[in-house]
Design a protein around this motif. Structure first.
Motif, PDB file in Angstrom:
ATOM      1  N   GLU B 135       0.948  -1.245  -0.159  1.00 12.52           N
ATOM      2  CA  GLU B 135      -0.089   0.034   0.084  1.00 12.52           C
ATOM      3  C   GLU B 135       0.963   1.085   0.131  1.00 12.52           C
ATOM      4  O   GLU B 135       0.329   2.006  -0.552  1.00 12.52           O
ATOM      5  N   TRP B 136       2.096   1.165   0.513  1.00 16.47           N
ATOM      6  CA  TRP B 136       2.812   2.333   0.961  1.00 16.47           C
ATOM      7  C   TRP B 136       3.553   2.816  -0.464  1.00 16.47           C
ATOM      8  O   TRP B 136       3.724   3.874  -0.877  1.00 16.47           O
ATOM      9  N   VAL B 137       3.975   1.716  -1.237  1.00 16.34           N
ATOM     10  CA  VAL B 137       4.456   1.812  -2.627  1.00 16.34           C
ATOM     11  C   VAL B 137       3.381   2.485  -3.699  1.00 16.34           C
ATOM     12  O   VAL B 137       3.682   3.494  -4.200  1.00 16.34           O
ATOM     13  N   ILE B 138       2.154   2.083  -3.639  1.00 18.25           N
ATOM     14  CA  ILE B 138       1.131   2.589  -4.333  1.00 18.25           C
ATOM     15  C   ILE B 138       0.922   4.165  -3.847  1.00 18.25           C
ATOM     16  O   ILE B 138       0.847   4.847  -4.802  1.00 18.25           O
ATOM     17  N   ASP B 139       0.924   4.236  -2.450  1.00 16.96           N
ATOM     18  CA  ASP B 139       0.636   5.604  -2.181  1.00 16.96           C
ATOM     19  C   ASP B 139       1.909   6.508  -2.755  1.00 16.96           C
ATOM     20  O   ASP B 139       1.661   7.807  -3.058  1.00 16.96           O
ATOM     21  N   ALA B 140       3.135   6.062  -2.662  1.00 14.35           N
ATOM     22  CA  ALA B 140       4.087   7.042  -3.041  1.00 14.35           C
ATOM     23  C   ALA B 140       4.051   7.192  -4.558  1.00 14.35           C
ATOM     24  O   ALA B 140       4.326   8.101  -5.147  1.00 14.35           O
TER      25      ALA B 140
END
Lengths: 484, 434
Positions: B135-140
């Motif tokens: 999720e954090w990569v997609i948010d980034a």
């Protein structure tokens, strides 16, 4: 420097042995610089990911039968347990034994890194003991637990008072060393300090340090002719077997990089002779190794009889293949043990080594001597180009592009595939026994020929894939990023 | 009770490197120890354009722990841009630089004007597992690569599809392609960013979508909410991975309703596909019914996605009965009630009990105590293989870790996906007569 079994942590190979992971030159230069003490490993200002020493060390320990490894770190660290579980189950099944070893993670979270989690770790060790009653427990650190200063030694000391099986603290922070083989030493150290007992009586056993005992039936049969029994380490070994390592006739190993710490320590502490020869790969290696064993256990005549019999069977077949192998140009990328061992075998079979890339280099072993494989090459074989790189893939592909060999050989996962993408036939020398003895040498020679005679797979793939590196990189010298 | 990772089912946040790896021509740059990538990489399907041993890595050592590793990160990124032929570079941080306090954002910020984008995600292993890291990569990507588009640049019918985590879900790519095909069939234009020929071009279409479709019980919910805030893109959250006819038809109708599409087209499609599906089910119904070595009860030990998807399939399509279902992805507390609720929405008022836990020992003890009124059917991870030997169960390895089977483009989504799962289950069941 003598091995110290009274402390729980050991130095890295860089510190203990002066081992390096960055070098570019040739065999003679590497040896000369090692000899006169001017060898300095280079750092790199650009590098690619390689391997964690904790994966090496803890997968060794988790191969032992019916033990528990408790890895104190975030869930990524203990992923090693998931991988080694499959291997453990499959090699146990192959041998027809059951291995109930468990590998537990502590799933360290942000709170743990702030407030510490030593009590939690102790609880997990207790719970693991109650659930599985392992025959030994290894409590291992990680980068995160190491950086925040969790004191696993004290935890282990406390637990020793309540748990009645060997427990060892295993210091394996991944940032300690770029040489993952340090992990092998760490696992040996844990076994030596927690399980191995002083000898009570001599046994007719030979400690055999290897990875997955795939040649167990053959070796057991050979050794039976000499009246000794091999005890393979560590996959499938029992804690009971390990406790008697000090009572063996000798220690031998399939790979000097793997076996050197245990072999030297058992010799130093308990006078168990460590057979330090070139490895039993290829004809020369096998015979030299076997004769040294025969010498140590006083079975010279039996060994000579065996050699004579087997030579008659296999040498004519191997000689025939040599004609076909002559002049095949090879690049090798392996651990330092196998790079120099397999180089010798390739020469023996009439092939040419144009470049040897060792994943690290030990300029000496624990006894202060040059590794035997290196010593042999210097005295007997032609010089060749050598680099030292901890699996730096971009350097390997650059070497292949510049030297365009007929064959690339590698022993670590994820390397040969890149050679074939670049269009070079490649052979994955995965199993440590792949070139073992006469039959292994014959099989290997045939496999080399099969590999270079049907190039369909690499041709099909290479024609259709792009390489991950820029043209700029292929135009650079191989040691571009090695800082002086 | 202390949390104990006994029979591990997930990896740490930095395994989000696999999410990056799933994007064509994107490469992670790891600010971490030398061996994190090798540990976290998947053993299957990893030798693509970039593999873990291609990933640039600062290989943090003892010196960096003491003096910081920012300089090393700087030179690693700088040279990665020269050496590696990628279109997107994603810097991921491991545990050590986060604890010693390297200012990674600052270093990465220096590459704002480089010829290829360099972005950054903080992914220390202690901050969460790989479901969160994903999720954090997609948010980034959303935050650092994309800008909102004007209303007239939005494309009618363009739908971003988000599903579970690449490489953690062994069937990730096959499932995603099957979801795309379903949407195409009802007249929408699917947009996904993972796998062959998707990549950056599709990433840049994300803000133009009419809506986001999230097919997952909870993974990705933060992302679609975030995109709603940033791009004004509405989202449809469909928790159940549609496996087999019942759930797939239901899923299609829901999408059509959300997209305000003509129901006639979808009904025609559903009718055609169900006829196709039931042609096979009819021919093999005898096997599904007339097998001695089979009880009606089953358990799934998997992440929320498969626990829910397979439970719905076996209950609503095949008329089986759920024993307890075990969710092992460390579902965040805030989602647990909702996820539990999804298991209560089954045909004939049947409710399945869903248990959250990461302690495999407890789960195994619980299963051993359960009476399945005959041979249990267990769908789970490789860890359950050992358990089924003790409980005489039928076992299919569907969730991570997946060993002893190879999945290339296989999938369980949709009508064909349901048939595939039945093939897998009955290939095991048929190894026994009684």
């Amino acid at each position: 420097m003598a091995i110290q079994l009274n402390i729980s942590d050991i130095g890295t190979r860089e510190n203990r042995l002066g081992s390096i992971t960055g070098y570019s030159g040739d065999l003679k230069d590497l040896a000369e610089k090692s000899r006169c003490g001017t060898l300095r490993g280079c750092a790199r200002c650009f590098s690619q990911s390689s391997t964690c020493l904790s994966a090496c060390g803890l997968s060794q320990l988790s191969g032992i039968r019916d033990v528990a490894v408790i890895h104190h770190g975030p869930s990524g660290c203990s992923t090693t347990g998931t991988n080694s579980y499959r291997v453990t189950k499959q090699v146990a099944k192959k041998r027809g034994v059951v291995n109930n070893t468990v590998y537990i993670g502590t799933d360290m979270d942000e709170n743990d890194t702030i407030f510490g989690s030593e009590e939690k770790l102790a609880d997990i060790v207790r719970t693991t003991y109650q659930r599985y009653h392992p025959k030994a427990i290894f409590v291992a650190s990680s980068c995160a637990s190491g950086v925040i200063g969790e004191d696993i030694d004290s935890i282990v000391d406390e637990l020793k008072k309540e748990i009645d099986v060997p427990i060892a603290a295993v210091h394996c922070e991944g940032f300690k060393s770029r040489i993952w083989a340090t992990g092998f030493d760490i696992s040996d150290h844990a076994v030596l300090t927690s399980i191995v007992k002083p000898p009570e009586k001599k046994r007719n056993t030979i400690n055999f340090k290897n990875f997955y005992e795939s040649a167990r039936p053959e070796i057991t049969k050979i050794f039976a002719e000499f009246g000794v029994v091999p005890v393979f380490l560590y996959a499938n070994a029992t804690v009971e077997e390990l406790s008697h390592l000090s009572e063996a006739q000798a220690t031998v190993c399939i790979c000097g990089t793997l076996g050197n710490y245990l072999g030297n320590a058992l010799e130093q502490e308990y006078s168990v002779p460590y057979v330090r020869t070139i490895n039993p790969l290829g004809v020369k290696g096998f015979e030299t190794w076997l004769r040294a064993i025969g010498h140590v256990i006083d079975k010279n005549d039996e060994v000579e009889a065996y050699i004579e019999r087997e030579r008659a069977l296999y040498l004519p077949q191997i000689e025939k293949l040599k004609k076909e192998l002559k002049g095949i140009r090879c690049v090798i990328g392996m651990g330092p043990g196998y790079t120099f061992e397999v180089s010798r075998v390739l020469h023996e079979l009439g092939m040419e080594v144009v470049w040897g890339a060792a994943w690290h280099y030990d300029k000496q072993y624990e006894n202060g001597e040059v590794p035997p494989s290196m010593d042999y090459l210097l005295k007997n074989d032609p010089n060749f180009k050598v680099s030292v790189a901890d699996q730096q893939n971009f350097e390997i592909l650059n070497i292949l592009n510049k030297y365009k060999p007929d064959l690339y050989l590698s022993r670590h996962p994820g390397s040969t595939v890149w050679a074939i993408k670049q269009g070079f036939p490649a052979l994955y020398v995965a199993d440590e026994y792949m070139i073992f003895g006469y039959k292994g040498t014959l099989d290997f020679a045939n496999t080399v020929l099969d590999t270079i005679r049907n190039r369909s797979f690499e041709r099909n793939l290479a024609e259709r894939v792009k390489l991950p590196y820029t043209k700029w990189w292929y135009d650079q010298p191989i040691n571009k990023f090695q800082e002086k | 009770m202390t949390k104990i990772l006994d029979k591990q089912r997930y990896k740490c946040a930095m395994s989000a490197m696999s999410t990056v790896q799933a994007i064509e021509r994107a490469i992670p740059i790891l600010h971490s120890g030398p061996g994190c990538a090798q540990k976290l990489s998947n053993s299957a399907g990893s030798s693509g354009f970039f593999s873990p041993n291609i990933f640039p890595c600062t290989s943090i050592n003892e010196r960096d722990v003491v003096f910081g590793g920012e300089e090393k990160l700087q030179s690693t990124i700088e040279n990665a841009l020269k050496v590696i032929d990628a279109d997107l570079y994603v810097v991921l941080t491991g545990c050590t630089p986060e604890i010693v306090g390297d200012d990674v954002e600052e270093v990465v910020g220096g590459f704002k004007n480089s010829k290829k984008p360099v972005i950054f995600t903080s992914t220390p292993g202690f901050k969460g597992n790989n479901y969160k890291g994903h999720e954090w990569v997609i948010d980034a990507i959303v935050d650092q690569l994309l800008e909102p588009v004007a209303e007239n640049e939005k494309e009618k019918g363009l739908v971003n599809i988000w599903a579970d985590v690449p490489y953690q879900d062994e069937f990730w790519l096959g499932n995603l392609r099957a979801l795309e095909a379903l949407l195409s069939a009802i007249g929408l234009t699917p947009n996904t960013i993972f796998g062959h020929r998707r990549g950056l071009e599709n990433i840049h279409r994300i803000p133009k979508a009419e809506f986001n479709l999230l097919v997952s019980p909870w993974v990705g919910l933060e992302n679609v909410k975030h995109m709603q805030e940033k791009f004004g893109t509405p989202y449809l959250h469909w928790p159940t991975l549609p496996i087999g006819a019942f759930e797939t038809s239901k899923f299609l109708r829901a999408v059509v309703e959300f997209a305000h599409l003509d129901t006639k087209k979808v009904e025609a499609f559903i009718k055609e596909r169900e006829a196709y599906y039931y042609y096979y089910i009819e021919r093999f119904a005898d096997i599904f019914l007339e097998t001695r070595a089979m009880s009606k009860r089953f358990s799934v030990v998997a992440d929320a996605q498969y626990a829910l998807g397979i439970t719905k399939f076996l209950v609503n399509d095949l008329g089986r009965f759920p024993a307890k279902q075990y969710i092992v992805d460390d579902t965040p507390k805030e989602y647990q009630a909702a996820v539990k609720g999804y298991f209560k929405d089954l045909n004939y008022g049947i409710e399945a009990e869903a248990i959250f836990g990461v302690d495999g020992w407890e789960i195994h003890e619980d299963i051993k105590k359960t009476d399945y009124n005959g041979y249990p059917l267990i769908l789970g991870s490789y860890w359950e293989k050992e358990l089924v030997q003790q409980t005489n169960a039928h076992f299919v390895n569907v969730s991570w870790p997946v060993n002893e089977r190879l999945v290339m483009n296989g999938y369980y989504v949709g009508y064909d996906g349901g048939l595939r799962l039945l093939e897998d289950i009955y290939s095991v069941v048929r190894t026994r007569f009684n």
